[in-house]
Every structure is written in structure tokens, then in C-alpha cells.
Design a protein around this motif. Structure first.
Motif, PDB file in Angstrom:
ATOM      1  N   TYR A  11     -24.855 -17.078  35.111  1.00 19.88           N
ATOM      2  CA  TYR A  11     -26.144 -16.468  34.343  1.00 19.88           C
ATOM      3  C   TYR A  11     -27.269 -16.445  35.617  1.00 19.88           C
ATOM      4  N   ASN A  12     -27.395 -15.240  35.934  1.00 18.78           N
ATOM      5  CA  ASN A  12     -28.467 -14.984  36.907  1.00 18.78           C
ATOM      6  C   ASN A  12     -28.331 -15.952  38.105  1.00 18.78           C
ATOM      7  N   GLU A  13     -26.977 -15.810  38.720  1.00 18.33           N
ATOM      8  CA  GLU A  13     -26.773 -16.772  39.891  1.00 18.33           C
ATOM      9  C   GLU A  13     -26.713 -15.856  41.232  1.00 18.33           C
ATOM     10  N   GLU A  14     -27.390 -14.808  41.268  1.00 13.26           N
ATOM     11  CA  GLU A  14     -27.059 -14.209  42.634  1.00 13.26           C
ATOM     12  C   GLU A  14     -27.132 -14.682  44.095  1.00 13.26           C
ATOM     13  N   GLU A  15     -27.908 -16.076  43.929  1.00 13.69           N
ATOM     14  CA  GLU A  15     -28.303 -16.877  44.886  1.00 13.69           C
ATOM     15  C   GLU A  15     -27.119 -17.476  45.434  1.00 13.69           C
ATOM     16  N   VAL A  16     -26.476 -18.145  44.325  1.00 11.76           N
ATOM     17  CA  VAL A  16     -25.310 -19.031  44.521  1.00 11.76           C
ATOM     18  C   VAL A  16     -23.862 -18.607  44.696  1.00 11.76           C
ATOM     19  N   LEU A  17     -23.639 -17.329  44.001  1.00  9.31           N
ATOM     20  CA  LEU A  17     -22.421 -16.843  43.900  1.00  9.31           C
ATOM     21  C   LEU A  17     -21.760 -16.645  44.967  1.00  9.31           C
ATOM     22  N   PRO A  18     -22.292 -15.970  45.878  1.00  9.29           N
ATOM     23  CA  PRO A  18     -21.420 -15.549  47.225  1.00  9.29           C
ATOM     24  C   PRO A  18     -21.007 -16.925  47.715  1.00  9.29           C
ATOM     25  N   LEU A  19     -21.842 -17.888  47.808  1.00  9.90           N
ATOM     26  CA  LEU A  19     -21.405 -19.330  48.466  1.00  9.90           C
ATOM     27  C   LEU A  19     -20.270 -19.602  47.700  1.00  9.90           C
ATOM     28  N   TYR A  20     -20.222 -19.845  46.317  1.00 10.53           N
ATOM     29  CA  TYR A  20     -19.243 -20.045  45.570  1.00 10.53           C
ATOM     30  C   TYR A  20     -18.171 -19.577  45.973  1.00 10.53           C
ATOM     31  N   LEU A  21     -17.946 -18.081  46.086  1.00  5.78           N
ATOM     32  CA  LEU A  21     -16.864 -17.425  46.406  1.00  5.78           C
ATOM     33  C   LEU A  21     -16.401 -17.796  47.715  1.00  5.78           C
ATOM     34  N   GLU A  22     -17.208 -18.094  48.477  1.00  2.93           N
ATOM     35  CA  GLU A  22     -16.705 -18.385  49.932  1.00  2.93           C
ATOM     36  C   GLU A  22     -16.168 -19.958  49.779  1.00  2.93           C
ATOM     37  N   ALA A  23     -16.709 -20.695  49.046  1.00  2.00           N
ATOM     38  CA  ALA A  23     -16.024 -22.362  48.834  1.00  2.00           C
ATOM     39  C   ALA A  23     -14.657 -22.292  48.031  1.00  2.00           C
ATOM     40  N   ILE A  24     -14.542 -21.349  47.226  1.00  2.00           N
ATOM     41  CA  ILE A  24     -13.476 -21.119  46.547  1.00  2.00           C
ATOM     42  C   ILE A  24     -12.162 -20.604  47.355  1.00  2.00           C
ATOM     43  N   LYS A  25     -12.498 -19.805  48.182  1.00  2.00           N
ATOM     44  CA  LYS A  25     -11.558 -19.273  49.054  1.00  2.00           C
ATOM     45  C   LYS A  25     -10.254 -19.982  49.559  1.00  2.00           C
ATOM     46  N   PRO A  26     -10.582 -20.972  50.186  1.00  2.00           N
ATOM     47  CA  PRO A  26      -9.462 -21.790  50.833  1.00  2.00           C
ATOM     48  C   PRO A  26      -8.375 -22.258  49.596  1.00  2.00           C
ATOM     49  N   MET A  28      -7.702 -20.965  46.792  1.00  2.00           N
ATOM     50  CA  MET A  28      -6.965 -19.831  46.334  1.00  2.00           C
ATOM     51  C   MET A  28      -6.030 -19.246  47.409  1.00  2.00           C
ATOM     52  N   ALA A  29      -5.978 -19.710  48.549  1.00  2.00           N
ATOM     53  CA  ALA A  29      -5.124 -19.350  49.633  1.00  2.00           C
ATOM     54  C   ALA A  29      -3.819 -20.070  49.507  1.00  2.00           C
ATOM     55  N   ASP A  30      -3.841 -21.261  48.650  1.00  2.00           N
ATOM     56  CA  ASP A  30      -2.658 -22.074  48.446  1.00  2.00           C
ATOM     57  C   ASP A  30      -1.431 -21.148  47.902  1.00  2.00           C
ATOM     58  N   ARG A  31      -0.465 -21.117  48.693  1.00  2.00           N
ATOM     59  CA  ARG A  31       0.543 -20.186  48.304  1.00  2.00           C
ATOM     60  C   ARG A  31       1.652 -20.751  47.459  1.00  2.00           C
ATOM     61  N   ARG A  32       1.523 -22.125  46.849  1.00  2.00           N
ATOM     62  CA  ARG A  32       2.371 -22.570  45.954  1.00  2.00           C
ATOM     63  C   ARG A  32       2.047 -22.177  44.704  1.00  2.00           C
ATOM     64  N   TYR A  33       1.044 -21.634  44.377  1.00  2.00           N
ATOM     65  CA  TYR A  33       0.441 -20.969  42.945  1.00  2.00           C
ATOM     66  C   TYR A  33       0.182 -19.695  43.123  1.00  2.00           C
ATOM     67  N   GLU A  34       0.394 -19.154  41.787  1.00  2.00           N
ATOM     68  CA  GLU A  34      -0.482 -17.762  41.560  1.00  2.00           C
ATOM     69  C   GLU A  34      -1.866 -18.194  41.195  1.00  2.00           C
ATOM     70  N   TRP A  35      -2.751 -17.188  41.780  1.00  2.00           N
ATOM     71  CA  TRP A  35      -4.266 -17.735  41.215  1.00  2.00           C
ATOM     72  C   TRP A  35      -4.902 -16.599  40.476  1.00  2.00           C
ATOM     73  N   GLU A  36      -5.824 -16.913  39.627  1.00  2.00           N
ATOM     74  CA  GLU A  36      -6.792 -15.941  39.070  1.00  2.00           C
ATOM     75  C   GLU A  36      -7.963 -16.695  38.874  1.00  2.00           C
ATOM     76  N   LEU A  37      -9.291 -15.695  39.523  1.00  2.00           N
ATOM     77  CA  LEU A  37     -10.489 -16.348  39.153  1.00  2.00           C
ATOM     78  C   LEU A  37     -11.253 -15.485  38.228  1.00  2.00           C
ATOM     79  N   LEU A  38     -11.461 -15.975  37.009  1.00  2.00           N
ATOM     80  CA  LEU A  38     -12.230 -15.134  36.142  1.00  2.00           C
ATOM     81  C   LEU A  38     -13.645 -15.621  36.029  1.00  2.00           C
ATOM     82  N   LEU A  39     -14.634 -14.584  36.282  1.00  2.00           N
ATOM     83  CA  LEU A  39     -15.970 -14.898  36.393  1.00  2.00           C
ATOM     84  C   LEU A  39     -16.683 -14.318  35.243  1.00  2.00           C
TER      85      LEU A  39
END
Ligand code: UDP
Ligand code: MG
Length: 310
Positions: A11-26, A28-39
């Protein structure tokens, strides 16, 4: 391959959302699982939604839902739970107060057979002392007044197995107090300790006033014990009043003591008046909840799912 969904209300998170997306990237790169990020965009009025849109275009693991207005975090979470498709879901805040590095440990516990792995705050980051104190008092009150066991210092940051997701989907009351619901559904639970970080950017959406509402809701929505307390207090006070009456009666009868005590009378009247108002107030709170509940309105409306109207 097992699929893990990550559910994040924004909710009104324009400042932090890009930072979050960067932080969660590694993660979701884990190949042992299939990933889904639902915002979930909970009716933001800033550019949160367009950031989600771009993220979705760059990476199809990222999905997003736009709610038709701001419904509050609890309802946004329900919307998310209705749409996640994973074998497990990780619920977390976008503001990086929930450290990503705890998640692999959660997944390990899930693989070991636990259904609800909740993260427990060891420190609360830089919150004011008043907020910490209030939170402490509140949890003690909650322990006394509520029927299910709500753990202190445990929030929404957790991993839930598919079975828990399905259980939560069936709890569709409009007065949503998610913490009480996690306790209510049961399943095999375990905890992981973590140190809460400070909000990475932006500001908390909770004022003291809103927190008070949430706290009250926590007690009233998961328990009818306040009503029972009101009844018991009523009985106790009447008993005391009756004994006092006997005492005054016999005293004046035996000793011819003239009945004095105007101040006592006023105090008793005010005390009882206060108790009655409080009890009626509690009754009113429950009736209000019945009123809302009986309308059976949906908890949220979706405007778009991944940019398309549904
Ligand atoms: N949030 C939401 N809808 C709201 C308020 C908050 O979806 O009406 C989200 C917010 O974007 C964040 C999470 O809920 O991801 C927790 O909010 P916040 O950090 O403001 O709460 P706090 O951490 O202070 O309890
Ligand atoms: Mg926060």
C-alpha cells in the motif's frame, strides 16, 4: 517440482518496492523450487502499481493483483491467499522488516513436515518505547481475554502449507483478524527467531489510533470472553451490594443507627453506572460486528489481475 508462492501486500510502497524486488531476486533463483511472487496492490495512490506492472513484464514469475480500493492489509492478504497457486505460501511485508535470509530455514522446516512456520521477532527494530510497552500490555490482555492462543511478537511473516491456505480460505468473516485465524486453524506449527529490521524506506501505515482499533478487534473478533467477564462482574457487584444492604439493614434495626452516607451512595451509583455503560458498550461492539457480518459482503474486489480486467 514443488512450487512456492510469496505473497506481499503493498500500500503506497513506491519507495521500498524496487528495493524489495532486488532483495527477493536471489531467493527466487533457487532452481530446486518453482517460484511465484504475488504482489497485491491494496489501492495505492502512488506509482506502486506501475512498478508491479514493469516487474511483471520483465519476469513472469512476478504476478500482481490490483484491488479496486484500499481494503486494508488483512483483506489484501485474503485476496492473495485466494490466488496463490503454490504448494506453500510465504507471507511477508514489502518494507524489508522481514529478512529474506530467514526464508530458506522456513523452507527446510516445511520439508521436515511442519505446516505453519512462523517467524518470531526477537527485537523490534527502532520502534518507540511507548509502542513496545503498549504492545507488551496488549499481548498480556489478549492472553487473558481470548480463547485461542495468539503468540506475542509473531506477525504475518510465515510459511504456510497448502492445507493451511485452504483452511484460511474457508474463514471468510468480514472482521478479519489474521493472527487469531492462524491460531484457530491449528496444524503443525513451529517458530523461527528473527531480528526485525527497520523499515527500509517509506513510513509505517499504522497510526496509534489505527493500532488501537486493530487491538480491540483482536480481542473482540476472536472471543466472547469480554461478555462473560461483564456478566461475572455484574453478578459479583450485585452480591456485594446485597451483602451491604443486609449489613445496613441490620445495623439500623439493631442499633437504631440512622442511615448516613450520601458520599458512599454517590460512589456506588457512579460505579454501577460506569459498569453498566461499559457492559452495554461491549454488547454494542458485538452487535456492530454481527451487523457487519450479516451483510455478507465480499472482503475485497479485484480490478485487474496481471493487468487484465477479470
Ligand atoms: N499494507 C497494506 N494495506 C494497508 C496497510 C498496509 O497492504 O492498508 C501493507 C504494507 O504495504 C506492508 C504491510 O502491509 O507491506 C505492513 O505495513 P506497515 O509496514 O505499514 O506496518 P508495520 O510494519 O508498521 O506494522
Ligand atoms: Mg512494516
Amino acid at each position: 517440482m514443488k512450487k512456492i508462492s510469496i505473497l506481499v501486500p503493498c500500500y503506497n510502497e513506491e519507495e521500498v518496492l524496487p528495493l524489495y524486488l532486488e532483495a527477493i531476486k536471489p531467493l527466487m533463483a533457487d532452481r530446486r523450487y518453482e517460484w511465484e511472487l504475488l504482489l497485491i496492490d491494496d489501492g495505492s495512490r502512488d506509482s506502486t502499481l506501475s512498478i508491479m506492472e514493469q516487474a511483471h513484464q520483465h519476469n513472469e514469475q512476478i504476478q500482481y493483483i490490483e484491488l479496486s480500493r484500499n481494503f486494508g492489509k488483512e483483506n489484501a492478504l485474503l485476496a492473495g491467499l485466494d490466488y496463490v497457486t503454490g504448494d506453500a505460501v510465504i507471507i511477508m511485508d514489502v518494507d524489508l522488516q522481514h529478512p529474506v535470509n530467514v526464508i530458506p530455514e522456513m523452507i527446510k522446516k516445511w520439508e521436515n513436515g511442519y505446516d505453519d512456520i512462523y517467524a518470531k521477532r526477537m527485537s523490534r527494530g527502532q520502534e518507540s518505547w511507548l509502542r513496545k510497552l503498549l504492545s507488551k500490555c496488549y499481548y498480556s490482555l489478549l492472553q487473558v481475554s481470548s480463547e485461542t492462543n495468539v503468540y506475542p511478537n509473531v506477525g504475518d511473516f510465515r510459511l504456510l502449507d497448502r492445507q493451511c491456505i485452504q483452511a484460511l480460505r474457508t474463514l471468510r468473516e468480514s472482521d478479519r483478524y489474521t493472527k487469531g485465524m492462524y491460531a484457530y486453524i491449528g496444524f503443525r506449527k513451529t517458530s523461527i527467531d528473527f531480528a526485525q529490521e527497520n523499515r527500509a524506506a517509506g513510513s509505517s501505515k499504522w497510526s496509534y489510533y489505527k493500532l488501537f482499533g486493530l487491538a480491540l478487534n483482536g480481542i473482540l473478533s476472536s472471543s466472547i470472553r469480554p461478555l462473560q467477564i461483564a456478566t461475572k462482574t455484574g453478578v459479583l457487584v450485585s452480591l456485594i451490594a446485597f451483602m451491604y444492604l443486609l449489613w445496613v439493614f441490620f445495623k439500623s434495626l439493631l442499633y437504631g443507627d440512622p442511615v448516613r452516607g450520601f458520599p458512599t451512595l454517590i460512589i456506588v451509583i457512579l460505579f454501577l453506572g460506569g459498569l453498566q455503560l461499559l457492559s452495554i458498550g461491549i454488547l454494542g461492539e458485538y452487535i456492530g460486528r454481527i451487523f457487519h457480518e450479516s451483510k455478507r459482503r465480499p472482503s475485497y474486489f479485484i480490478r485487474t489481475h496481471n493487468g487484465k480486467k477479470i
